[in-house]
Write an enzyme that holds these catalytic residues in place. Structure first.
Site, PDB file in Angstrom:
ATOM      1  N   GLU A 149      -4.902   5.587   6.379  1.00  0.00           N
ATOM      2  CA  GLU A 149      -4.529   5.177   5.015  1.00  0.00           C
ATOM      3  C   GLU A 149      -4.825   6.258   3.962  1.00  0.00           C
ATOM      4  OE1 GLU A 149      -4.926   1.017   3.402  1.00  0.00           O
ATOM      5  OE2 GLU A 149      -6.340   2.007   2.074  1.00  0.00           O
ATOM      6  N   SER A 180     -10.917   1.332   3.775  1.00  0.00           N
ATOM      7  CA  SER A 180     -10.157   1.166   5.025  1.00  0.00           C
ATOM      8  C   SER A 180      -9.605   2.513   5.462  1.00  0.00           C
ATOM      9  CB  SER A 180      -8.985   0.218   4.815  1.00  0.00           C
ATOM     10  OG  SER A 180      -9.454  -1.004   4.324  1.00  0.00           O
ATOM     11  N   ARG A 232       0.829  -1.221   0.000  1.00  0.00           N
ATOM     12  CA  ARG A 232       0.000   0.000   0.000  1.00  0.00           C
ATOM     13  C   ARG A 232       0.869   1.281   0.000  1.00  0.00           C
ATOM     14  NH1 ARG A 232      -2.756  -3.950  -0.425  1.00  0.00           N
ATOM     15  NH2 ARG A 232      -4.614  -4.464   0.803  1.00  0.00           N
TER      16      ARG A 232
HETATM   17  P1  FAD Z   1      -8.011   9.962  -4.861  1.00  0.00           P
HETATM   18  O1  FAD Z   1      -8.676   9.883  -3.544  1.00  0.00           O
HETATM   19  O2  FAD Z   1      -8.522  10.937  -5.836  1.00  0.00           O
HETATM   20  O3  FAD Z   1      -6.451  10.246  -4.625  1.00  0.00           O
HETATM   21  C1  FAD Z   1      -5.730   9.459  -3.710  1.00  0.00           C
HETATM   22  C2  FAD Z   1      -4.268   9.943  -3.695  1.00  0.00           C
HETATM   23  O4  FAD Z   1      -3.669   9.722  -4.968  1.00  0.00           O
HETATM   24  C3  FAD Z   1      -4.162  11.455  -3.440  1.00  0.00           C
HETATM   25  O5  FAD Z   1      -2.997  11.701  -2.701  1.00  0.00           O
HETATM   26  C4  FAD Z   1      -4.022  12.046  -4.848  1.00  0.00           C
HETATM   27  O6  FAD Z   1      -3.297  13.261  -4.857  1.00  0.00           O
HETATM   28  C5  FAD Z   1      -3.243  10.955  -5.558  1.00  0.00           C
HETATM   29  N1  FAD Z   1      -3.573  10.870  -6.993  1.00  0.00           N
HETATM   30  C6  FAD Z   1      -4.790  10.619  -7.520  1.00  0.00           C
HETATM   31  N2  FAD Z   1      -4.711  10.597  -8.867  1.00  0.00           N
HETATM   32  C7  FAD Z   1      -3.424  10.860  -9.172  1.00  0.00           C
HETATM   33  C8  FAD Z   1      -2.717  11.010 -10.405  1.00  0.00           C
HETATM   34  N3  FAD Z   1      -3.316  10.872 -11.592  1.00  0.00           N
HETATM   35  N4  FAD Z   1      -1.391  11.305 -10.346  1.00  0.00           N
HETATM   36  C9  FAD Z   1      -0.764  11.435  -9.149  1.00  0.00           C
HETATM   37  N5  FAD Z   1      -1.376  11.324  -7.964  1.00  0.00           N
HETATM   38  C10 FAD Z   1      -2.693  11.040  -7.977  1.00  0.00           C
HETATM   39  N6  FAD Z   1      -7.908   0.549  -1.855  1.00  0.00           N
HETATM   40  C11 FAD Z   1      -7.204  -0.595  -2.023  1.00  0.00           C
HETATM   41  O7  FAD Z   1      -5.983  -0.558  -2.190  1.00  0.00           O
HETATM   42  N7  FAD Z   1      -7.823  -1.808  -1.981  1.00  0.00           N
HETATM   43  C12 FAD Z   1      -9.151  -1.939  -1.816  1.00  0.00           C
HETATM   44  O8  FAD Z   1      -9.661  -3.048  -1.797  1.00  0.00           O
HETATM   45  C13 FAD Z   1      -9.928  -0.746  -1.625  1.00  0.00           C
HETATM   46  N8  FAD Z   1     -11.252  -0.816  -1.398  1.00  0.00           N
HETATM   47  C14 FAD Z   1     -11.973   0.329  -1.215  1.00  0.00           C
HETATM   48  C15 FAD Z   1     -13.351   0.235  -0.990  1.00  0.00           C
HETATM   49  C16 FAD Z   1     -14.121   1.370  -0.812  1.00  0.00           C
HETATM   50  C17 FAD Z   1     -15.607   1.236  -0.554  1.00  0.00           C
HETATM   51  C18 FAD Z   1     -13.504   2.644  -0.876  1.00  0.00           C
HETATM   52  C19 FAD Z   1     -14.336   3.875  -0.737  1.00  0.00           C
HETATM   53  C20 FAD Z   1     -12.141   2.752  -1.081  1.00  0.00           C
HETATM   54  C21 FAD Z   1     -11.353   1.598  -1.264  1.00  0.00           C
HETATM   55  N9  FAD Z   1      -9.967   1.660  -1.475  1.00  0.00           N
HETATM   56  C22 FAD Z   1      -9.243   0.496  -1.665  1.00  0.00           C
HETATM   57  C23 FAD Z   1      -9.274   2.953  -1.478  1.00  0.00           C
HETATM   58  C24 FAD Z   1      -9.310   3.672  -2.870  1.00  0.00           C
HETATM   59  O9  FAD Z   1     -10.400   3.224  -3.634  1.00  0.00           O
HETATM   60  C25 FAD Z   1      -8.028   3.465  -3.667  1.00  0.00           C
HETATM   61  O10 FAD Z   1      -6.921   3.932  -2.949  1.00  0.00           O
HETATM   62  C26 FAD Z   1      -8.068   4.174  -5.022  1.00  0.00           C
HETATM   63  O11 FAD Z   1      -6.936   3.844  -5.790  1.00  0.00           O
HETATM   64  C27 FAD Z   1      -8.142   5.698  -4.883  1.00  0.00           C
HETATM   65  O12 FAD Z   1      -8.439   6.235  -6.161  1.00  0.00           O
HETATM   66  P2  FAD Z   1      -8.995   7.700  -6.336  1.00  0.00           P
HETATM   67  O13 FAD Z   1      -8.896   8.047  -7.782  1.00  0.00           O
HETATM   68  O14 FAD Z   1     -10.317   7.827  -5.723  1.00  0.00           O
HETATM   69  O15 FAD Z   1      -7.896   8.510  -5.516  1.00  0.00           O
HETATM   70  P1  NAP Z   2     -10.533  -9.851   5.466  1.00  0.00           P
HETATM   71  O1  NAP Z   2     -10.566 -10.883   4.407  1.00  0.00           O
HETATM   72  O2  NAP Z   2     -11.603  -9.801   6.494  1.00  0.00           O
HETATM   73  O3  NAP Z   2      -9.110  -9.892   6.205  1.00  0.00           O
HETATM   74  C1  NAP Z   2      -8.778  -8.911   7.206  1.00  0.00           C
HETATM   75  C2  NAP Z   2      -7.336  -8.507   7.069  1.00  0.00           C
HETATM   76  O4  NAP Z   2      -6.538  -9.663   7.196  1.00  0.00           O
HETATM   77  C3  NAP Z   2      -7.021  -7.894   5.712  1.00  0.00           C
HETATM   78  O5  NAP Z   2      -6.616  -6.580   5.928  1.00  0.00           O
HETATM   79  C4  NAP Z   2      -5.940  -8.750   5.101  1.00  0.00           C
HETATM   80  O6  NAP Z   2      -4.789  -8.033   4.730  1.00  0.00           O
HETATM   81  C5  NAP Z   2      -5.533  -9.709   6.201  1.00  0.00           C
HETATM   82  N1  NAP Z   2      -5.440 -11.089   5.677  1.00  0.00           N
HETATM   83  C6  NAP Z   2      -6.426 -12.022   5.661  1.00  0.00           C
HETATM   84  N2  NAP Z   2      -5.943 -13.176   5.170  1.00  0.00           N
HETATM   85  C7  NAP Z   2      -4.651 -12.973   4.871  1.00  0.00           C
HETATM   86  C8  NAP Z   2      -3.626 -13.798   4.333  1.00  0.00           C
HETATM   87  N3  NAP Z   2      -3.826 -15.074   4.036  1.00  0.00           N
HETATM   88  N4  NAP Z   2      -2.420 -13.262   4.138  1.00  0.00           N
HETATM   89  C9  NAP Z   2      -2.194 -11.995   4.431  1.00  0.00           C
HETATM   90  N5  NAP Z   2      -3.116 -11.152   4.953  1.00  0.00           N
HETATM   91  C10 NAP Z   2      -4.330 -11.638   5.170  1.00  0.00           C
HETATM   92  O7  NAP Z   2     -10.425  -8.413   4.777  1.00  0.00           O
HETATM   93  P2  NAP Z   2     -11.531  -7.424   4.238  1.00  0.00           P
HETATM   94  O8  NAP Z   2     -11.532  -6.239   5.096  1.00  0.00           O
HETATM   95  O9  NAP Z   2     -12.796  -8.149   3.937  1.00  0.00           O
HETATM   96  O10 NAP Z   2     -10.884  -7.000   2.850  1.00  0.00           O
HETATM   97  C11 NAP Z   2     -10.685  -7.950   1.836  1.00  0.00           C
HETATM   98  C12 NAP Z   2      -9.569  -7.489   0.922  1.00  0.00           C
HETATM   99  O11 NAP Z   2      -9.957  -6.259   0.300  1.00  0.00           O
HETATM  100  C13 NAP Z   2      -8.263  -7.216   1.647  1.00  0.00           C
HETATM  101  O12 NAP Z   2      -7.203  -7.592   0.808  1.00  0.00           O
HETATM  102  C14 NAP Z   2      -8.283  -5.723   1.858  1.00  0.00           C
HETATM  103  O13 NAP Z   2      -6.982  -5.157   1.865  1.00  0.00           O
HETATM  104  C15 NAP Z   2      -9.057  -5.228   0.637  1.00  0.00           C
HETATM  105  N6  NAP Z   2      -9.808  -3.995   0.986  1.00  0.00           N
HETATM  106  C16 NAP Z   2      -9.100  -2.833   1.066  1.00  0.00           C
HETATM  107  C17 NAP Z   2      -9.742  -1.649   1.358  1.00  0.00           C
HETATM  108  C18 NAP Z   2      -8.971  -0.341   1.388  1.00  0.00           C
HETATM  109  O14 NAP Z   2      -9.603   0.703   1.414  1.00  0.00           O
HETATM  110  N7  NAP Z   2      -7.663  -0.362   1.388  1.00  0.00           N
HETATM  111  C19 NAP Z   2     -11.111  -1.637   1.598  1.00  0.00           C
HETATM  112  C20 NAP Z   2     -11.792  -2.841   1.540  1.00  0.00           C
HETATM  113  C21 NAP Z   2     -11.132  -4.024   1.231  1.00  0.00           C
HETATM  114  P3  NAP Z   2      -4.639  -7.201   3.362  1.00  0.00           P
HETATM  115  O15 NAP Z   2      -5.491  -5.983   3.581  1.00  0.00           O
HETATM  116  O16 NAP Z   2      -3.196  -6.903   3.307  1.00  0.00           O
HETATM  117  O17 NAP Z   2      -5.113  -8.052   2.234  1.00  0.00           O
END
Ligand code: FAD
Ligand code: NAP
Length: 335
Positions: free
Chosen positions: A331, A235, A163
């Protein structure tokens, strides 16, 4: 160049935080960037790069120029068993994943239903269900604000890790990603080792990329609030990475605490588990709260200010620190 003044940012962030930008511009073509940035520099406006606003928290109004990336386009260059894509930063990530699946280009299916833009995907090396962008990223094209020129960075230059990337460090607020290059395969390989995915896949059917995508989309739909109904940014806290000695100390007090070894010898803890155990899952304070089905997701149903949300998040991190001695980091990017 169509710069607007005093723009409401509420519809441009998935937390629906009411904040205003002194100046706002929507960029649809990379050639516009140079003139816009020269103008911003001349006016001494700080620049905020915005995609879909799903990983952004506005702590107040933004006194500068919001640069909204809306560059479109998906170019595909097929070869024997793979395809090289060049995708505009403003394309929607989830729509790209679905488009690729429909074309028979694989590798993105575990990353289905992640909100936001393609341009933001490398910024935090988006990851879910055991797959990260790093597994398909080839290069990133964009505008370096410090050098005042376009540059192409290799995947290695992007220094992707858990991340994290160079765009959160040396190139933070400096590199505007205009295009992302990905290599996908035309071989229908699947990655279904992630436990929650393996459990949810139907028995007796060989998993295809389509089935993996559908299954993940289904789990996500059941566990995560749709920002259109309940504003959130996914998250809110990063999973903390701690030394093995810290994990051992915690396991002696909390034997059921989950943890996963990282490649560098440290251990990833589950931030959601820590927040839940600290008693915050489903909690509400004023108009903000913790989602009842996912302790990692802070929600903003009453569209409160970023200040209020951050104050609430601070109470959670204080409690987690007091109970576990672990510091949670936010995050999303806070402005
Ligand atoms: P923004 O919020 O617009 O920007 C995020 C950051 O990136 C800011 O610092 C911005 O300046 C920068 N940025 C944006 N675009 C550019 C560009 N073109 N060039 C340079 N910098 C830029 N994330 C995960 O990793 N895994 C998930 O499973 C996940 N699940 C999510 C579920 C939900 C319901 C929500 C709401 C969010 C989730 N996220 C997840 C977080 C988010 O969706 C991601 O981080 C996504 O990539 C953000 O994209 P955005 O365009 O909305 O970014
Ligand atoms: P989950 O399956 O309930 O698991 C909870 C946490 O445990 C996750 O954060 C995941 O890490 C970790 N985990 C579970 N099994 C694992 C394994 N075998 N090895 C390493 N790490 C493990 O998670 P959840 O909240 O439903 O999300 C599912 C997936 O979607 C995850 O990968 C999560 O990162 C992603 N997600 C991300 C966001 C975001 O905004 N960043 C939002 C929603 C969902 P990891 O997060 O490293 O995978």
């Amino acid at each position: 160049m169509d710069i607007l003044d005093g723009v409401d940012l509420q519809r441009f962030n998935t937390l629906a935080i009411p904040a205003r930008a002194d100046h706002y511009v929507r960029v649809e073509h990379p050639d516009e960037l140079q003139a816009i940035l020269q103008h911003a520099q001349a006016q001494q406006w700080p620049v905020l790069i915005l995609g879909g606003g799903s990983n952004t928290v506005f702590s107040g109004d933004f006194h500068g120029l919001v640069l909204h990336l809306a560059i479109a386009g998906i170019e595909a260059q097929p070869s024997e068993d793979s395809v090289l894509l060049r995708v505009g930063a403003g394309e929607n990530w989830d729509q790209l994943v679905r488009h690729c699946l429909a074309q028979g280009w694989y590798g993105l299916e575990n990353l289905i239903a992640i909100p936001g833009s393609v341009g933001a995907a490398p910024v935090q090396n988006i990851g879910a269900y055991g797959v990260e962008l790093a597994s398909v990223l080839v290069a990133v094209e964009g505008w370096d604000m410090e050098r005042g020129e376009t540059r192409t960075l290799s995947a290695e230059d992007c220094r992707l890790s858990y991340r994290d990337s160079v765009f959160k460090h040396a190139l933070k607020d400096r590199f505007i990603i205009s295009h992302v290059h990905l290599r996908l395969t035309t071989r229908p390989e699947v990655n279904c080792g992630y436990p929650a995915l393996a459990e949810a896949l139907p028995e007796g059917r060989a998993p295809t990329p389509q089935l993996v995508a559908e299954t993940i989309a289904g789990i996500r739909h059941s566990k995560l609030p749709d920002p259109a109904d309940i504003p959130n940014a996914g998250s809110f806290f990063k999973n903390p990475i701690v030394e093995q000695s810290k994990q051992a100390e915690l396991l002696s007090r909390f034997p059921k605490m989950p943890g996963w070894p990282m490649a560098d010898g440290r251990v990833k803890l589950a931030a959601g588990w820590l927040v839940d155990q600290a008693g915050w899952k489903g909690a509400r304070a004023g108009g903000v709260g913790v989602y009842e089905r996912q302790a990692l997701v802070l929600i903003n149903p009453e569209r409160c200010s970023g200040e209020e949300l951050l104050r609430f998040a601070g109470r959670i991190t204080d409690d987690v620190r007091a109970k576990f001695g672990v510091s949670l980091e936010i995050e999303p990017r806070v402005y």
